[in-house]
Design an enzyme around this catalytic site. Sequence first.
Site, PDB file in Angstrom:
ATOM      1  N   GLY A  82      38.372  47.506  71.949  1.00 32.53           N
ATOM      2  CA  GLY A  82      37.204  46.668  72.180  1.00 32.53           C
ATOM      3  C   GLY A  82      36.048  47.430  72.815  1.00 32.53           C
ATOM      4  N   VAL A 149      40.559  48.240  76.150  1.00 29.40           N
ATOM      5  CA  VAL A 149      39.172  48.638  76.379  1.00 29.40           C
ATOM      6  C   VAL A 149      38.941  50.046  75.850  1.00 29.40           C
ATOM      7  CG1 VAL A 149      37.372  48.896  78.123  1.00 29.40           C
ATOM      8  CG2 VAL A 149      39.212  47.252  78.495  1.00 29.40           C
ATOM      9  N   CYS A 150      37.950  50.199  74.980  1.00 32.27           N
ATOM     10  CA  CYS A 150      37.744  51.486  74.310  1.00 32.27           C
ATOM     11  C   CYS A 150      37.469  52.627  75.283  1.00 32.27           C
ATOM     12  CB  CYS A 150      36.576  51.370  73.331  1.00 32.27           C
ATOM     13  SG  CYS A 150      36.139  52.932  72.560  1.00 32.27           S
ATOM     14  N   PHE A 151      36.633  52.373  76.298  1.00 38.22           N
ATOM     15  CA  PHE A 151      36.209  53.479  77.159  1.00 38.22           C
ATOM     16  C   PHE A 151      37.213  53.793  78.261  1.00 38.22           C
ATOM     17  CE2 PHE A 151      32.275  52.930  75.006  1.00 38.22           C
ATOM     18  CZ  PHE A 151      31.646  54.160  75.093  1.00 38.22           C
TER      19      PHE A 151
END
EC number: 2.3.1.181
Length: 278
Positions: A82, A149-151
Amino acid sequence: MEKETWRFIDSGNESPAFNMALDEALLYWHSQKKIPPVIRFYGWNPATLSVGYFQNIKKEINFDAVHKHGLGFVRRPTGGRGVLHDKELTYSVIVSEDHPEMPATVTEAYRVISEGILQGFRNLGLDANFAIPRTEKEKESLKNPRSSVCFDAPSWYELVVEGRKVAGSAQTRQKGVILQHGSILLDIDEDKLFDLFLYPSDRVRERMQRNFKNKAVAINALAPKRVTMDEARIAFKAGFEEGLNIHLEPYTLTSEELAFVNELAETKYASDEWNYKR
């Protein structure tokens, strides 16, 4: 050596469905040899949560929070996790797999394409580097991300400044063409970002959010002076030209091309069938 000319499209702030449709349309047109390789910059209206092609949104996404924050929502054609597209410059790169400068493997192609982003950060005075896994354990952890969460963690060849992730990217290959798109964060609202996901408990959320601060960072938390969106555009456009040794020629879509993109946006990327399929 003469520089190859690629197209440059800055499409401004568009809807989530339009943004994904234009990336897919560019991939399709390039596969048909109708257009040369393309670098595209864009933004989002409204700010949007995008999820990876394979993500299970029922288990991972808090839609009450998505609606509370007035966000758009779209599923990407690329993998990954995401991403909150808010105060960022989003880019996409469309280029043939058989382009002489493109390595065959996904991770090596990431590295080549990301040279443009690396140079962009350096143009802003930030000392960016690639995060390359040093051990087998690190390699394995990249294959099995623990977070939605992508980051949350630098993946293979992602860009880091002072050990923290500054740009997240995802890639797909279809019809013999590479599409890589990603986010370059200018600022980040961590509370809003972490509202958007589901957690087993508040304690887990708190721990993940605490860890996130050590793993990801936005440009304006690092830059000696505030970077505006226009300054970022200039720095990263020049960065792609330097990093990929290309010349970028601005291009505006024709009315026929625009109609094609709008129809694809409406029939595919704005549809519940696409966005909520898993």
